[in-house]
Design an enzyme around this catalytic site. Structure first.
Site, PDB file in Angstrom:
ATOM      1  N   HIS A 174      39.900  46.055  40.311  1.00 55.12           N
ATOM      2  CA  HIS A 174      40.686  44.758  40.802  1.00 55.12           C
ATOM      3  C   HIS A 174      39.990  43.795  39.568  1.00 55.12           C
ATOM      4  CE1 HIS A 174      38.354  41.573  43.554  1.00 55.12           C
ATOM      5  NE2 HIS A 174      38.708  42.632  44.159  1.00 55.12           N
ATOM      6  N   ASP A 181      32.088  50.130  38.414  1.00 51.18           N
ATOM      7  CA  ASP A 181      31.446  49.229  39.824  1.00 51.18           C
ATOM      8  C   ASP A 181      32.564  49.904  40.792  1.00 51.18           C
ATOM      9  OD1 ASP A 181      33.160  48.160  42.411  1.00 51.18           O
ATOM     10  OD2 ASP A 181      34.720  46.416  40.893  1.00 51.18           O
ATOM     11  N   GLN A 196      33.476  50.241  46.031  1.00 47.98           N
ATOM     12  CA  GLN A 196      34.314  51.296  46.449  1.00 47.98           C
ATOM     13  C   GLN A 196      34.153  52.741  46.902  1.00 47.98           C
ATOM     14  OE1 GLN A 196      36.646  50.324  48.981  1.00 47.98           O
ATOM     15  NE2 GLN A 196      37.445  47.930  48.231  1.00 47.98           N
ATOM     16  N   LYS A 222      30.507  46.287  52.219  1.00 48.15           N
ATOM     17  CA  LYS A 222      31.584  47.340  52.177  1.00 48.15           C
ATOM     18  C   LYS A 222      30.533  48.348  52.758  1.00 48.15           C
ATOM     19  CE  LYS A 222      34.700  45.304  48.718  1.00 48.15           C
ATOM     20  NZ  LYS A 222      35.976  45.080  49.275  1.00 48.15           N
ATOM     21  N   CYS A 254      43.968  41.802  44.904  1.00 50.99           N
ATOM     22  CA  CYS A 254      43.145  41.768  43.764  1.00 50.99           C
ATOM     23  C   CYS A 254      43.188  42.125  42.985  1.00 50.99           C
ATOM     24  CB  CYS A 254      42.070  40.930  44.570  1.00 50.99           C
ATOM     25  SG  CYS A 254      41.310  39.702  45.235  1.00 50.99           S
TER      26      CYS A 254
HETATM   27  N1  7TS Z   1      35.675  46.066  43.137  1.00 47.66           N
HETATM   28  C1  7TS Z   1      36.308  46.447  43.683  1.00 47.66           C
HETATM   29  C2  7TS Z   1      36.724  48.292  43.804  1.00 47.66           C
HETATM   30  C3  7TS Z   1      36.670  46.330  45.238  1.00 47.66           C
HETATM   31  O1  7TS Z   1      37.370  47.108  45.949  1.00 47.66           O
HETATM   32  C4  7TS Z   1      35.926  44.772  45.531  1.00 47.66           C
HETATM   33  C5  7TS Z   1      36.554  44.181  46.785  1.00 47.66           C
HETATM   34  C6  7TS Z   1      35.380  44.316  44.835  1.00 47.66           C
HETATM   35  C7  7TS Z   1      35.387  44.550  43.024  1.00 47.66           C
HETATM   36  C8  7TS Z   1      34.530  43.249  44.851  1.00 47.66           C
HETATM   37  O2  7TS Z   1      34.078  42.610  46.005  1.00 47.66           O
HETATM   38  P1  7TS Z   1      33.439  41.529  45.882  1.00 47.66           P
HETATM   39  O3  7TS Z   1      32.432  41.740  47.867  1.00 47.66           O
HETATM   40  O4  7TS Z   1      32.596  41.036  45.118  1.00 47.66           O
HETATM   41  O5  7TS Z   1      34.554  40.832  46.641  1.00 47.66           O
HETATM   42  N2  7TS Z   1      38.306  44.951  47.175  1.00 47.66           N
HETATM   43  C9  7TS Z   1      38.559  44.370  47.759  1.00 47.66           C
HETATM   44  C10 7TS Z   1      39.445  44.765  49.091  1.00 47.66           C
HETATM   45  O6  7TS Z   1      40.170  46.143  48.503  1.00 47.66           O
HETATM   46  N3  7TS Z   1      39.872  43.643  49.759  1.00 47.66           N
HETATM   47  O7  7TS Z   1      39.477  43.177  50.069  1.00 47.66           O
HETATM   48  C11 7TS Z   1      38.302  42.707  48.983  1.00 47.66           C
END
Ligand code: 7TS
Length: 419
Positions: A136, A213, A216, A239, A377
């Site tokens: 990401h 990370d 997910q 999430k 992203c």
């Molecule tokens: N890393 C991964 C693997 C992600 O899927 C996401 C967000 C982030 C980092 C960033 O997370 P945040 O909470 O700091 O924004 N992924 C997604 C997605 O797949 N669709 O919308 C956000």
């Protein structure tokens, strides 16, 4: 935990896994969208919240709200106990050694930025930062910025056509120049589960730092940071069935001690004079300003909720959803799955010949089905698969086999209509 929240959890503690019962814990799911029952398949972007999470925050604001760590009065003491209690829940959830290894952040993105910007101060020209091609942007851009500031070089582990790390490539790239391996546990687009435990062991053997990370991963399976032996791990509450606005950076105490603070201000100091300021102890060194207190309470409630579920049963249920989706995908003419790794979570990215991903999303929404479309992203990953974007259905444990069928019935219809 409030009594109300505990009562809600009990509903979910049904064995064997009863998805209809679980759905009752998520009030948002029981609604119509565009005249159809909502089918929410955008969990990878943000998951829905159980009633216990919503009520824990409500209770906090109704009874305990005050600023934390001030020791000034009873409400402040209660707020501090709620807030630090939530930190302890995160520690237990990740099986971290100590609660001072749990740093509150805004989310995964900020957690990675804390580490990358801190390390940028000690990286040297020619040092290497290793990421994968499926990251990401949150696990690419902070490292690019760190590389730019320090003269370090970003190296990328390539993929195979199924969306797995190319066999042997990691070992080839790993060298004495590698200072950090920053790798996603699970790809948000492909669902691929990476063999991070083995990779961390190899990276540690040559003295590199490691960051996982886990944004997910945690919604789908438990992660034990001591078993993984990672130096840093990041995730987002929203999430993981908790509120937005809060996330976690886990770091081994010695690694966090060695890292400079991210932001300056209140809370993160020990003593301030105009001549010199000294830093507070962990975890507060990284928590400048008034934190997201109610959100920490909400995340704590989400972890209580998850702990009360039968997680192996959930994994099985989710894998069954994935299998059904993969089977039904074969029956849609012109449909291609992107990401067919052997080990993956229930995320299905796809394209349909002759249809733009965003049109698929709009047409599904008209039928009450929520998915995400676009580059997710992960633009370098889109370039690898030579697509401008994908349509992505990402499932959670509250999704049902019927919802998978509804998705594919709708896709069949769209394909017939448009192609
Ligand atoms: N890393 C991964 C693997 C992600 O899927 C996401 C967000 C982030 C980092 C960033 O997370 P945040 O909470 O700091 O924004 N992924 C997604 C997605 O797949 N669709 O919308 C956000």
């Amino acid at each position: 935990m409030t009594q109300v929240a505990t009562a809600t959890i009990t509903q979910a503690m049904i064995t064997p896994f009863d998805v209809q019962k679980i759905r009752e814990d998520f009030p948002i799911l029981a609604q119509q969208v565009n005249g159809r029952p909502l089918v929410y398949l955008d969990n990878g972007a943000s998951a829905q919240k159980p009633l216990s999470v919503i009520e824990s925050m409500n209770r906090y604001y109704r009874t305990d709200n005050a600023n934390v760590h001030r020791g000034a009065h009873t409400l402040g003491d209660r707020a501090t106990a709620d807030f630090e209690g939530a930190r302890e829940k995160v520690r237990a959830f990740l099986n971290a050694r100590e609660s001072r290894e749990i740093i509150w952040t805004k989310g995964t993105t900020e957690a990675i930025n804390v580490v990358a910007s801190g390390l940028a101060q000690s990286l040297q020209p020619g040092d290497e930062i290793l990421v994968s091609h499926m990251e990401h942007h949150a696990n690419i851009v902070p490292w690019q910025m760190a590389a730019e500031r320090s003269g370090a070089v970003l190296k990328v582990i390539p993929l195979d056509e199924r969306g797995q790390l190319l066999e042997g490539a990691f070992e080839t790239l790993l060298s004495s120049r590698t200072k950090i391996l920053a790798i996603t546990y699970v790809s948000n687009v492909l669902g691929t589960i990476n063999p991070v435990r083995e990779m961390i062991a190899q990276a540690k053997a040559i003295g590199a730092l490691t960051l996982v990370d886990a944004a997910q991963a945690l919604p789908h399976f438990n992660v034990d940071v001591q078993q993984l032996n990672c130096d840093f791990l990041a995730f987002s509450s929203h999430k993981l069935f908790g509120p937005t606005g809060i996330g976690v950076l886990y770091g081994k105490a010695n690694c966090l001690e060695a890292l400079p603070p991210y932001q300056g201000g209140g809370e993160m100091i020990e003593r301030v004079t105009f001549a010199k300021t000294t830093w507070n102890e962990l975890p507060y060194k990284f928590e400048a300003g008034t934190p997201a207190i109610a959100e920490a309470v909400g995340l704590g409630a989400a972890l209580d909720y998850l702990n009360a579920l039968d997680r192996p049963a959930i994994e099985l249920h989710e894998q069954n959803l994935l299998k059904r989706a993969q089977l039904l995908a074969r029956e849609v003419p012109g449909m291609h799955l992107i990401g067919t790794a052997e080990q993956k979570v229930p995320v299905v990215s796809f394209k349909i010949e002759g249809l733009h991903p965003s049109d698929i999303g709009t047409l599904l929404d008209q039928q009450g089905i929520a998915i995400r479309t676009g580059h997710h992203c992960a633009m370098p990953l889109m370039d690898f698969f030579a697509v401008p974007g994908t349509a992505r259905a990402s499932f959670a444990f509250y999704n049902t086999q019927e919802e998978v069928e509804q998705l594919f019935t709708a896709l069949q219809k769209i394909q017939r209509m448009c192609c």
